[in-house]
Design a protein around this motif. Structure first.
Motif, PDB file in Angstrom:
ATOM      1  N   ASP A  95       0.859  -1.189   0.000  1.00 42.16           N
ATOM      2  CA  ASP A  95       0.000   0.000   0.000  1.00 42.16           C
ATOM      3  C   ASP A  95       0.897   1.242   0.000  1.00 42.16           C
ATOM      4  O   ASP A  95       1.767   1.376   0.847  1.00 42.16           O
ATOM      5  CB  ASP A  95      -0.910  -0.136   1.242  1.00 42.16           C
ATOM      6  N   GLY A  96       0.735   2.092  -1.004  1.00 45.43           N
ATOM      7  CA  GLY A  96       1.562   3.300  -1.095  1.00 45.43           C
ATOM      8  C   GLY A  96       2.704   3.180  -2.092  1.00 45.43           C
ATOM      9  O   GLY A  96       3.495   4.108  -2.252  1.00 45.43           O
ATOM     10  N   PHE A  97       2.786   2.073  -2.739  1.00 46.02           N
ATOM     11  CA  PHE A  97       3.839   1.813  -3.726  1.00 46.02           C
ATOM     12  C   PHE A  97       3.254   0.875  -4.773  1.00 46.02           C
ATOM     13  O   PHE A  97       2.540  -0.063  -4.400  1.00 46.02           O
ATOM     14  CB  PHE A  97       5.047   1.149  -3.041  1.00 46.02           C
ATOM     15  N   PRO A  98       3.495   1.045  -6.045  1.00 47.78           N
ATOM     16  CA  PRO A  98       4.275   2.099  -6.694  1.00 47.78           C
ATOM     17  C   PRO A  98       3.510   3.413  -6.831  1.00 47.78           C
ATOM     18  O   PRO A  98       2.306   3.431  -6.945  1.00 47.78           O
ATOM     19  CB  PRO A  98       4.521   1.497  -8.094  1.00 47.78           C
ATOM     20  N   ARG A  99       4.270   4.499  -6.827  1.00 48.87           N
ATOM     21  CA  ARG A  99       3.693   5.834  -6.990  1.00 48.87           C
ATOM     22  C   ARG A  99       3.734   6.294  -8.437  1.00 48.87           C
ATOM     23  O   ARG A  99       3.057   7.240  -8.806  1.00 48.87           O
ATOM     24  CB  ARG A  99       4.488   6.866  -6.177  1.00 48.87           C
ATOM     25  N   ASP A 100       4.625   5.699  -9.218  1.00 49.11           N
ATOM     26  CA  ASP A 100       4.693   6.075 -10.633  1.00 49.11           C
ATOM     27  C   ASP A 100       5.163   4.870 -11.444  1.00 49.11           C
ATOM     28  O   ASP A 100       5.468   3.814 -10.891  1.00 49.11           O
ATOM     29  CB  ASP A 100       5.593   7.298 -10.849  1.00 49.11           C
ATOM     30  N   ILE A 101       5.250   5.069 -12.752  1.00 51.32           N
ATOM     31  CA  ILE A 101       5.515   3.937 -13.637  1.00 51.32           C
ATOM     32  C   ILE A 101       6.914   3.349 -13.444  1.00 51.32           C
ATOM     33  O   ILE A 101       7.097   2.130 -13.515  1.00 51.32           O
ATOM     34  CB  ILE A 101       5.251   4.324 -15.122  1.00 51.32           C
ATOM     35  N   SER A 102       7.905   4.178 -13.119  1.00 47.52           N
ATOM     36  CA  SER A 102       9.248   3.612 -12.942  1.00 47.52           C
ATOM     37  C   SER A 102       9.292   2.743 -11.682  1.00 47.52           C
ATOM     38  O   SER A 102       9.956   1.703 -11.656  1.00 47.52           O
ATOM     39  CB  SER A 102      10.333   4.677 -12.943  1.00 47.52           C
ATOM     40  N   GLN A 103       8.538   3.141 -10.656  1.00 46.32           N
ATOM     41  CA  GLN A 103       8.462   2.295  -9.451  1.00 46.32           C
ATOM     42  C   GLN A 103       7.734   0.992  -9.757  1.00 46.32           C
ATOM     43  O   GLN A 103       8.086  -0.064  -9.246  1.00 46.32           O
ATOM     44  CB  GLN A 103       7.749   3.049  -8.323  1.00 46.32           C
ATOM     45  N   ALA A 104       6.715   1.063 -10.606  1.00 46.78           N
ATOM     46  CA  ALA A 104       5.975  -0.149 -10.980  1.00 46.78           C
ATOM     47  C   ALA A 104       6.899  -1.130 -11.700  1.00 46.78           C
ATOM     48  O   ALA A 104       6.863  -2.338 -11.463  1.00 46.78           O
ATOM     49  CB  ALA A 104       4.780   0.205 -11.853  1.00 46.78           C
ATOM     50  N   LYS A 105       7.743  -0.581 -12.552  1.00 47.51           N
ATOM     51  CA  LYS A 105       8.677  -1.441 -13.294  1.00 47.51           C
ATOM     52  C   LYS A 105       9.725  -2.043 -12.366  1.00 47.51           C
ATOM     53  O   LYS A 105      10.124  -3.191 -12.524  1.00 47.51           O
ATOM     54  CB  LYS A 105       9.319  -0.670 -14.438  1.00 47.51           C
TER      55      LYS A 105
END
Ligand SMILES: [Zn+2]
Length: 214
Positions: free
Chosen positions: A86-96
């Protein structure tokens, strides 16, 4: 036993924490809140403590530090059967980044209309003395502007003011769309109507979990 790695996304005020906690109990896997983790680490004299400087300035913690803290957490034994993030990922690079270290089975997206988020967040009040929290709509104080517990004045935190929330929501929407597309393509995105009350939202999530556990 199969792993159950779940991510919960949603705008501020969507109830991510509450629902993540319930998923965690239902599946017997830990609830990992990056917000809580950063707060815990604030007082540590480890490299994680670097996050503190950023938080105190009101800045986002840089990805490099965030990844170290998260990677470390996901390696702990209690995540053997999975986790609720919860709280992650915040953007696409974090998702990757997350995709590189863990396979995500379900992403639950709490969808809440802007007007409802504003209503939820701008109604919050906190007692300047004892810290008790109130809500103008859901948990009003007995006397307007006064703490029911200790009689001190109630304040609205800077973070809960309308203009600040509008800015946060705008940023959220810009960053969340690519994340949702990313998970949609992978076939793991499940949208849940987050406008309803806690119980109704939980019922909808339960149905998704039951299908997944089968
Ligand atoms: Zn008080």
């Amino acid at each position: 036993m199969e792993m159950k790695n779940i991510v919960v996304i949603g705008p501020p005020g969507a109830g991510k924490g509450t629902q993540s906690e319930r998923i965690s109990e239902r599946l017997g896997v830990p609830h990992i809140s990056t917000g809580d983790m950063l707060r815990e680490h604030r007082d540590l004299k480890t490299e994680h403590g670097k996050a503190r400087e950023y938080m105190e300035r009101g800045d986002l913690v840089p990805d490099k530090i965030m990844y170290r803290i998260l990677d470390h957490r996901l390696k702990k034994d209690d995540t053997e059967k999975g986790f609720v993030l919860d709280g992650f990922p915040r953007d696409i690079s974090q998702a990757k980044h997350l995709e590189c270290i863990e396979k995500i089975d379900i992403v639950i997206s709490l969808e809440v209309e802007k007007k409802n988020i504003l209503k939820r967040l701008t109604g919050r009040r906190i007692c300047e003395n004892c810290g008790e929290t109130f809500h103008l709509n859901y948990k009003p104080p007995e006397k307007e502007g006064v703490c029911t517990k200790c009689g001190s004045d109630l304040l609205q935190r800077e973070d809960d003011k309308k203009e600040v929330i509008k800015q946060r929501l705008k940023k959220y929407r810009e960053k969340k769309l690519p994340i949702k597309n990313f998970y949609e393509k992978k076939g793991v995105l499940r949208k849940v109507d987050g406008n309803k009350d806690i119980e109704s939202v939980w019922n909808e999530i339960s149905v998704i979990l039951e299908e997944f556990i089968k």
